[in-house]
Structures are given as C-alpha cells and as structure tokens.
Design a protein around this motif. Structure first.
Motif, PDB file in Angstrom:
ATOM      1  N   VAL A  92       0.700  -1.253  -0.001  1.00 22.78           N
ATOM      2  CA  VAL A  92      -0.146   0.101  -0.224  1.00 22.78           C
ATOM      3  C   VAL A  92       0.820   1.154  -0.033  1.00 22.78           C
ATOM      4  CG1 VAL A  92      -1.854   1.234   1.114  1.00 22.78           C
ATOM      5  CG2 VAL A  92      -1.843  -1.246   1.394  1.00 22.78           C
ATOM      6  N   VAL A  93       0.475   2.180  -0.782  1.00 20.40           N
ATOM      7  CA  VAL A  93       1.277   3.522  -0.914  1.00 20.40           C
ATOM      8  C   VAL A  93       0.089   4.497  -0.153  1.00 20.40           C
ATOM      9  CG1 VAL A  93       2.663   2.960  -2.878  1.00 20.40           C
ATOM     10  CG2 VAL A  93       0.681   3.877  -3.207  1.00 20.40           C
ATOM     11  N   GLU A  94       1.155   5.581   0.081  1.00 21.84           N
ATOM     12  CA  GLU A  94       0.235   6.808   0.918  1.00 21.84           C
ATOM     13  C   GLU A  94      -0.728   7.117  -0.202  1.00 21.84           C
ATOM     14  OE1 GLU A  94       1.358  10.824   2.917  1.00 21.84           O
ATOM     15  OE2 GLU A  94       2.285   9.146   3.747  1.00 21.84           O
ATOM     16  N   GLY A  95      -1.987   7.484   0.355  1.00 20.74           N
ATOM     17  CA  GLY A  95      -3.130   8.150  -0.474  1.00 20.74           C
ATOM     18  C   GLY A  95      -3.980   6.915  -0.904  1.00 20.74           C
ATOM     19  N   GLU A  96      -3.527   5.676  -0.879  1.00 22.51           N
ATOM     20  CA  GLU A  96      -4.595   4.648  -0.942  1.00 22.51           C
ATOM     21  C   GLU A  96      -5.606   4.401   0.273  1.00 22.51           C
ATOM     22  OE1 GLU A  96      -2.753   1.787  -4.599  1.00 22.51           O
ATOM     23  OE2 GLU A  96      -1.806   1.448  -2.382  1.00 22.51           O
ATOM     24  N   GLU A  97      -6.631   3.692   0.053  1.00 19.90           N
ATOM     25  CA  GLU A  97      -7.559   3.676   1.158  1.00 19.90           C
ATOM     26  C   GLU A  97      -7.507   2.002   1.530  1.00 19.90           C
ATOM     27  OE1 GLU A  97     -10.857   6.985   1.172  1.00 19.90           O
ATOM     28  OE2 GLU A  97     -10.705   5.736  -0.926  1.00 19.90           O
ATOM     29  N   VAL A  98      -7.594   1.854   2.711  1.00 23.98           N
ATOM     30  CA  VAL A  98      -7.639   0.271   3.214  1.00 23.98           C
ATOM     31  C   VAL A  98      -8.772   0.167   4.306  1.00 23.98           C
ATOM     32  CG1 VAL A  98      -6.088  -1.486   4.316  1.00 23.98           C
ATOM     33  CG2 VAL A  98      -5.236   0.226   2.771  1.00 23.98           C
ATOM     34  N   GLY A 107     -19.540 -20.152  17.576  1.00 24.53           N
ATOM     35  CA  GLY A 107     -19.710 -21.015  19.035  1.00 24.53           C
ATOM     36  C   GLY A 107     -18.669 -20.489  20.098  1.00 24.53           C
ATOM     37  N   SER A 108     -17.790 -21.623  20.392  1.00 23.56           N
ATOM     38  CA  SER A 108     -16.809 -21.242  21.428  1.00 23.56           C
ATOM     39  C   SER A 108     -15.242 -21.121  20.591  1.00 23.56           C
ATOM     40  CB  SER A 108     -16.351 -22.599  22.186  1.00 23.56           C
ATOM     41  OG  SER A 108     -16.195 -23.654  21.291  1.00 23.56           O
ATOM     42  N   GLU A 109     -15.409 -20.546  19.418  1.00 21.66           N
ATOM     43  CA  GLU A 109     -14.115 -20.567  18.795  1.00 21.66           C
ATOM     44  C   GLU A 109     -13.513 -19.228  19.260  1.00 21.66           C
ATOM     45  OE1 GLU A 109     -14.971 -21.976  14.146  1.00 21.66           O
ATOM     46  OE2 GLU A 109     -15.059 -19.568  14.581  1.00 21.66           O
ATOM     47  N   ARG A 110     -11.889 -19.247  19.499  1.00 24.37           N
ATOM     48  CA  ARG A 110     -11.447 -18.107  19.972  1.00 24.37           C
ATOM     49  C   ARG A 110     -10.230 -17.695  18.875  1.00 24.37           C
ATOM     50  NH1 ARG A 110      -9.046 -19.448  25.863  1.00 24.37           N
ATOM     51  NH2 ARG A 110      -9.053 -17.139  25.885  1.00 24.37           N
ATOM     52  N   ILE A 111     -10.313 -18.337  17.742  1.00 22.71           N
ATOM     53  CA  ILE A 111      -9.277 -17.736  16.657  1.00 22.71           C
ATOM     54  C   ILE A 111     -10.244 -17.366  15.494  1.00 22.71           C
ATOM     55  CG2 ILE A 111      -7.691 -18.264  15.033  1.00 22.71           C
ATOM     56  CD1 ILE A 111      -6.245 -19.910  16.841  1.00 22.71           C
ATOM     57  N   VAL A 112     -10.200 -16.049  14.996  1.00 23.19           N
ATOM     58  CA  VAL A 112     -10.640 -15.395  14.053  1.00 23.19           C
ATOM     59  C   VAL A 112     -10.030 -15.092  12.869  1.00 23.19           C
ATOM     60  CG1 VAL A 112     -12.515 -14.292  15.765  1.00 23.19           C
ATOM     61  CG2 VAL A 112     -10.615 -12.949  14.958  1.00 23.19           C
ATOM     62  N   HIS A 113     -10.561 -15.199  11.880  1.00 20.06           N
ATOM     63  CA  HIS A 113     -10.047 -14.745  10.574  1.00 20.06           C
ATOM     64  C   HIS A 113     -10.065 -13.427  10.273  1.00 20.06           C
ATOM     65  CE1 HIS A 113      -9.109 -18.954   9.244  1.00 20.06           C
ATOM     66  NE2 HIS A 113     -10.377 -19.216   9.818  1.00 20.06           N
ATOM     67  N   ILE A 114      -8.897 -12.776   9.865  1.00 21.15           N
ATOM     68  CA  ILE A 114      -9.159 -11.299   9.358  1.00 21.15           C
ATOM     69  C   ILE A 114      -8.440 -11.241   8.032  1.00 21.15           C
ATOM     70  CG2 ILE A 114      -8.648 -10.751  11.775  1.00 21.15           C
ATOM     71  CD1 ILE A 114      -5.631 -10.255  11.253  1.00 21.15           C
ATOM     72  N   TRP A 115      -8.696  -9.962   7.392  1.00 22.85           N
ATOM     73  CA  TRP A 115      -8.127  -9.483   6.313  1.00 22.85           C
ATOM     74  C   TRP A 115      -8.339  -8.081   6.091  1.00 22.85           C
ATOM     75  CZ3 TRP A 115     -12.879 -11.841   6.654  1.00 22.85           C
ATOM     76  CH2 TRP A 115     -14.022 -11.365   6.118  1.00 22.85           C
ATOM     77  N   ALA A 116      -7.444  -7.389   5.117  1.00 20.00           N
ATOM     78  CA  ALA A 116      -7.725  -6.093   4.722  1.00 20.00           C
ATOM     79  C   ALA A 116      -7.667  -5.716   3.309  1.00 20.00           C
ATOM     80  CB  ALA A 116      -6.519  -5.525   5.598  1.00 20.00           C
ATOM     81  N   GLU A 117      -8.432  -5.096   2.682  1.00 16.03           N
ATOM     82  CA  GLU A 117      -8.541  -4.919   1.367  1.00 16.03           C
ATOM     83  C   GLU A 117      -8.275  -3.320   1.100  1.00 16.03           C
ATOM     84  OE1 GLU A 117     -12.245  -6.132  -0.066  1.00 16.03           O
ATOM     85  OE2 GLU A 117     -11.707  -8.302   0.573  1.00 16.03           O
ATOM     86  N   LYS A 118      -7.807  -2.977  -0.140  1.00 12.70           N
ATOM     87  CA  LYS A 118      -8.027  -1.671  -0.703  1.00 12.70           C
ATOM     88  C   LYS A 118      -9.376  -1.240  -1.160  1.00 12.70           C
ATOM     89  CE  LYS A 118      -3.153  -1.850  -2.445  1.00 12.70           C
ATOM     90  NZ  LYS A 118      -2.166  -1.502  -3.432  1.00 12.70           N
ATOM     91  N   ARG A 119      -9.725  -0.022  -1.481  1.00 13.17           N
ATOM     92  CA  ARG A 119     -11.062   0.181  -1.702  1.00 13.17           C
ATOM     93  C   ARG A 119     -11.595  -0.488  -3.031  1.00 13.17           C
ATOM     94  NH1 ARG A 119     -14.681   4.550  -2.180  1.00 13.17           N
ATOM     95  NH2 ARG A 119     -13.675   5.864  -0.333  1.00 13.17           N
ATOM     96  N   ASP A 120     -10.563  -0.856  -3.766  1.00 11.38           N
ATOM     97  CA  ASP A 120     -10.851  -1.800  -5.247  1.00 11.38           C
ATOM     98  C   ASP A 120     -11.069  -3.031  -5.033  1.00 11.38           C
ATOM     99  OD1 ASP A 120      -8.347  -2.295  -4.974  1.00 11.38           O
ATOM    100  OD2 ASP A 120      -7.741  -1.644  -7.066  1.00 11.38           O
ATOM    101  N   GLY A 121     -10.886  -3.501  -3.790  1.00  9.84           N
ATOM    102  CA  GLY A 121     -10.829  -4.803  -3.411  1.00  9.84           C
ATOM    103  C   GLY A 121      -9.644  -5.952  -3.339  1.00  9.84           C
TER     104      GLY A 121
END
Length: 324
Positions: A92-98, A107-121
């Motif tokens: 990611v370069v400055e000016g891009e949106e994330v 349920g009892s899960e303690r680990i979650v999945h995460i992700w990040a995307e730019k505006r265009d996916g």
C-alpha cells in the motif's frame, strides 16, 4: 469475553457493532529509514528502482485498523493477551485507502480470520487473531506458514545464518513519547500518534490515567517498532547491501499491555530460513521480557524477506555456490 463499556471507550469514535472498519488512508513514515548504509524500500527512489510505483507503507501500520474490531469482539483482553498473525499480500502506498475485516467467531471459537483490502478490493493482508494465553498458537497464520515451508535449495544472501541462532548480545529497550527510535524508525511515538489511523486516549499522555491500567499503552503496530528498533544488534544480517521487506508478522501479547516508558529485555532466535523465486527469508522470534519481574510479556515472529535482485552479487555468488 469482556465487552464492558470501558473496553469500547478505548476508541470512542468507532462504530461499536462494526466488524468491518471504515476506509482509512494510512501514512507513510519510513521514507527516511536507513540500514546498512543505504535507504530502504520505503524510499520512493529506491522503490522505483525496484519497479514499484512508490515507497510502500510498512505492513504492521495496518494492524491499528483491527484494534477497534478486536476490542468489540474481545474487550480489554485484546490489549492483554491479543494475538494478530498476518501474511502481507500487496503493498500500500500513501493516498490509497484500506479497510479491515474480521470474521466473527462461531460458538466457542477463539481464533478469528482477518483480512484487509484496498478500496478496489485488492487484498492487502490475510491472517488470524485471538485472545488468551492458551490460544492454540499453531493454528495462527504465521506458524501454519512456517510448518508448510519446503527445504530451501540453497541460500546466497542468508547463507551465513543458521536456524537456532540466538541474538548476538543482550538488548534492553524502552519507548518514550518523544524518544527517537533510531535509523530503522526515524520518528517518535508522539509523531505516530498524530498520524495513527485509529487514535485512542489510552495511547496518550493526556489519556493515560483513563486506561484500565492507569498508564499509557503502546499501540499494537508500534510494538513492531519497539522490537525492530534494535534488531541490528542481534547480528542476523545477511549479505548486502540488499533491500528487504516484511512478508509476514505475528505479534502476541502474553502478559500485556506493553507500556510507554517501561523497560523490556529482548531474546531473539532464528526459527526458520526459506526462499521463494524472488526472495530469501529469515524468520525471527523475539521474546519480550519484563525488565523487573523477568516474566514473558509478549513475542513477535517476523518474516523478513530480502529481494534477491536487489543484491548485486546474487547471480555471481549463486553460480559460485553451484546453485544455478
């Protein structure tokens, strides 16, 4: 899980029920970073010479965008035993949106999945997060990637390093608000707090007393700065000059938070060496020890990847070693 009101007020302007954060424009603060006598990939010219459009923003900068989501899910426990484990996918370069995303636990899960995307996916990172000292560390993104590493065919840049190698000397570190963190991180915590995407009063001198611990805590993304500022002393440098980048990273709090102005001791070890078509990687585990109690406070696993084509002698030395 702690979902008390005091937990949510860590980020007073964040939508309480959101599991998808707002679009943010993270700041580039490493343009002047230097190591081994040269500028880093975060310098626009250096990045351009490597075929990039501009100096990228450092990967852990994006960790801040997950903090409000994690607080919503796990409350204050996020700051005490939170773990974020991420593979960086695109720069990611400055000016891009994330925007940051979290898949809520079932349920009892303690680990979650995460992700990040730019505006265009465009994907920025993917990984896992959890709370708890018994959070099944081997299920996280980075340990799973290490477990799947194939034996390397032969290293050139990192051929002098070995798995199991310990840091060359003792390191004691601290982070004050106005403390310059060295050539690797040419900015202060105070400067970062003026640019951080998700401000919290608990990070500041003014709001320190309002935190549940009665003092200012170090933001998750700045734990990377704290632990990376003295890495040169470990003696884990490969051959160079060459240009590196963060390819993946895990930060796990064991007995947190980490506090502004408090001394910590570091223990480092190389836990894996690997290569891809374009890079050679050194995977380092850094253990953070409370300076007073000697208890484990946190640990970080970092995949520091060096671009093969940035090392001028790579092809010649690879031939000499019989690798090509």
């Amino acid at each position: 899980m702690n979902t008390s009101t005091s937990a949510v007020t860590a980020f007073p302007d964040f939508p309480a029920a959101a599991l998808c954060g707002p679009l943010r424009q993270p700041r580039q603060m490493l343009a002047d970073q230097t190591y081994d006598g040269h500028l880093s990939i975060h310098d626009d010219k250096t990045a351009g010479d490597l075929g990039l459009k501009a100096g990228p923003i450092e990967g852990p900068t994006h960790f801040s965008q997950f903090d409000p989501l994690m607080v919503q899910l796990f409350g204050n426990e996020w700051f005490q035993t939170g773990c974020i484990s991420a593979h960086y996918q695109n720069m990611v370069v400055e000016g891009e949106e994330v925007r940051a995303f979290v898949q809520p636990p079932k349920g009892s899960e303690r680990i979650v999945h995460i992700w990040a995307e730019k505006r265009d996916g465009t994907p920025v990172l993917k990984g896992t997060a959890s709370v708890g000292s018994d959070a099944c560390d081997d299920q996280h993104e980075i340990p799973q990637r290490i477990a799947k590493l194939r034996p390397n065919k032969g290293l050139v840049i990192n051929r002098d390093l070995t798995v199991g190698q310990k840091g060359a000397e003792a390191e004691t570190i601290t982070m004050g608000f106005d403390q310059h963190m060295g050539d690797y991180y040419p900015f202060t915590l105070s400067q970062k707090l003026k640019a951080i995407t998700e401000p919290s009063p608990w990070y500041t001198p003014e709001g320190a007393a309002s935190s549940p611990w009665g003092k200012a805590i170090i933001p998750m993304e700045m734990i990377s700065v704290l632990l990376g500022s003295t890495i040169k002393r470990a003696g884990f440098s490969g051959r160079g000059p060459a240009v590196g980048l963060f390819a993946g990273q895990q930060i796990r709090l064991v007995n947190g938070p980490l506090f502004v102005g408090q001394a910590y001791e570091l223990e480092r070890e190389i836990i894996a060496l690997s290569e891809s078509a374009r890079t050679e990687s050194c995977w380092v585990r850094t253990r953070v020890i409370h300076g007073d109690t000697k208890a484990l406070a946190a640990e970080m696993i970092l995949n520091s990847a060096t671009l093969k084509h940035s090392y001028a002698a790579y092809e010649q030395e690879a031939r000499e070693l019989g690798l090509i």
